[in-house]
Scaffold this active site. Structure first.
Site, PDB file in Angstrom:
ATOM      1  CG  MET A  79     -33.168 -20.982 -10.066  1.00 17.85           C
ATOM      2  SD  MET A  79     -31.645 -21.673  -9.404  1.00 17.85           S
ATOM      3  CE  MET A  79     -30.662 -21.838 -10.905  1.00 17.85           C
ATOM      4  CG  HIS A  80     -34.477 -25.238 -12.819  1.00 22.52           C
ATOM      5  ND1 HIS A  80     -33.146 -25.138 -13.141  1.00 22.52           N
ATOM      6  CD2 HIS A  80     -34.533 -25.566 -11.496  1.00 22.52           C
ATOM      7  CE1 HIS A  80     -32.416 -25.405 -12.060  1.00 22.52           C
ATOM      8  NE2 HIS A  80     -33.232 -25.653 -11.051  1.00 22.52           N
ATOM      9  CG  ASP A 236     -35.063 -19.844  -6.116  1.00 28.28           C
ATOM     10  OD1 ASP A 236     -34.001 -20.380  -6.528  1.00 28.28           O
ATOM     11  OD2 ASP A 236     -36.141 -20.458  -6.062  1.00 28.28           O
TER      12      ASP A 236
END
Length: 484
Positions: A79-80, A236
């Site tokens: 992520m991110h 995830d």
């Protein structure tokens, strides 16, 4: 057949799943990380694409009949990560990852610019999130920022390259600080605070819905049909939850992957930013989740293995499957800073209690216990935010170790369960989302719980000793904060 592809930090995993839900085959490709400056962590976005294609190539080579039967594909991913694309759809710079800590000052600026951030996004501004990274780029690389046409997360970039479509699911989008998490829509107010607008964002789709069709060149490459659906997918941890059948409020698990997570499903948007708990959308409509996040879980053990130039299995073997009590050495696993509960990107790792007689096994045990203590911090934060958690399934690479599982049970004081396919949970969850998008099946029938391989319960003889060791461990961070 259904295909799940997980874009991780250290590698890409692809998994083929049958109509009965069984894992037929897996393939993986490694990825390299770049740390060009202190606190920086970057990757080449095209490396994700190459690794994903390569992993599916392996499946197509060794299981051609099964691959030709694929009807739906799901993607999960780290992520991110800020993947900045120009007007031509190509990356403008390496992606800035989830464990990058350079944007601490920009987090302060973002909260100043947008006092309603916590209420809308449900989370503190942390350097790991995407929005502060864009403020950093605007300040330090204005020549890049002015050329940004789209901002994609890692799996969304892979989707774009496989389908030609730019789309993002709710669970991953929730980790940007640009999503109105309760309403499951982009927030114009949050985007404006970082100098962006809705045109910079991909369209949103639920994780179990279709997002695009696989491009014909890849369908031909892998011998698939022309109408293979690509699902919205998931970040995830949400994907791991789908793989674990964690789709009912209260379901919870502990992930010991590169990072570590204590995850709980909720039936509503339940932010708790004061304790640095994350509140995100789940990968299924009408569900959300809370997470406590530690940035270096199995990565801490991998780091030690690298420093000692010894394979991880060889480090763990002398300790057996259980220890009698805590190591005399204490370890802070803050190699990449920490999120929950400290929200401190500058936090450092440390060993405390080393003596001339200290042996390698005591150091290895200290690393396992340090991660377990950090997980207890996360468990306490989630319990304060939404009630006690009675038991946890265990997933991620660290789930392979019975020793680590028992240490976690003793430290957390609750039962911990190793489950089947725990190491491919995110990719399995992605494949399940691919199936839901292709068939419209009932999630409750598809997202079933895996078989538990072993259960580890707290040992009375160890719990009290670990309670005291945890109390002393918690004193280390505030004591060392100013000197590290």
């Amino acid at each position: 057949m259904y295909l799940g592809v997980d874009i991780g930090t250290s590698g890409v995993k692809a998994v083929l799943v049958s109509e009965t839900g069984a894992v037929v085959a897996t393939a993986a490709r490694e990825l390299a990380l770049s740390h060009p400056a202190p606190l920086w962590s970057e990757q080449d976005p095209d490396a994700w694409v190459d690794a994903a294609i390569g992993a599916v190539d392996v499946l197509a080579q060794h299981h051609p009949r099964e691959v030709t039967q694929v009807r739906g594909i799901g993607l999960s991913g780290q992520m991110h990560g800020a993947t900045l694309l120009g007007a031509d759809g190509r990356p403008l710079r390496p992606a800035i990852l989830w464990n990058d800590g350079r944007s601490h000052a920009e987090c302060i600026e973002l909260e100043r610019r947008c006092p309603s951030l916590h209420a809308i996004a449900g989370n503190l501004a942390m350097p790991g999130f995407t929005a502060p990274k864009l403020l950093w780029v605007a300040r330090h690389e204005p020549h890049i920022f002015e050329r940004v046409a789209k901002v994609l997360l890692p799996k969304a970039y892979v989707r774009y390259r496989l389908t030609g479509e730019m789309a993002e699911d709710m669970s991953d989008a929730a980790g940007t600080l640009w999503l109105d998490v309760g309403r499951r829509s982009w927030s114009a107010e949050l985007l404006k605070a970082t100098g962006l607008d809705l045109h910079h964002m991909p369209r949103l789709v639920e994780g179990s819905n279709a997002s695009a069709m696989l491009a014909s060149e890849f369908a031909q490459r892998w011998g698939m049909a022309k109408d293979v659906v690509v699902a919205g997918g998931a970040g995830d941890n949400a994907a791991s939850a789908i793989g674990l059948g964690a789709i009912a409020p209260g379901d919870a698990f502990l992930s010991l992957g590169t990072s570590g997570v204590v995850f709980r499903v909720t039936d509503r948007f339940a932010p708790a930013p004061a304790s640095a708990v994350h509140a995100f959308c789940h990968a299924l409509p009408g569900l959300w989740h809370q997470m406590g996040v530690m940035l270096s879980a199995a990565a801490s053990l991998a780091w030690l293995a690298g420093v000692m130039e010894t394979p991880t299995a060889a480090l763990l073997a002398p300790l057996g499957e259980r220890v009698e009590g805590p190591s005399p050495v204490k370890f802070l696993p803050y190699l990449d800073g920490e999120r929950t509960p400290h929200n401190d990107a500058a936090a450092s790792g440390a060993f405390v209690g080393l003596r001339a007689a200290t042996g390698r096994s005591q150091i290895v045990q200290a690393v396992l216990e340090g991660v377990a203590f950090a997980a207890r911090d996360n468990l306490a934060a989630l319990s304060a935010a939404g009630g006690a958690i009675a038991e946890l399934d265990l997933v991620g690479g660290g789930s392979r170790s019975p020793l680590w599982a028992q240490i976690c049970a003793d430290v957390l004081g609750i039962a911990v369960h190793r489950v089947e396919e725990g190491e491919v949970g995110a990719a399995l969850g992605a494949a399940r989302l691919g199936r839901l998008a292709a068939t419209g099946d009932d999630p409750a029938q598809v997202c079933t719980r895996p078989r538990r391989l072993a259960s580890f319960v707290p040992r009375a003889s160890a719990v009290s000793a670990y309670d005291e060791a945890y109390r002393r461990w918690r004193e280390l961070y505030p004591a060392l904060k100013e000197s590290l």
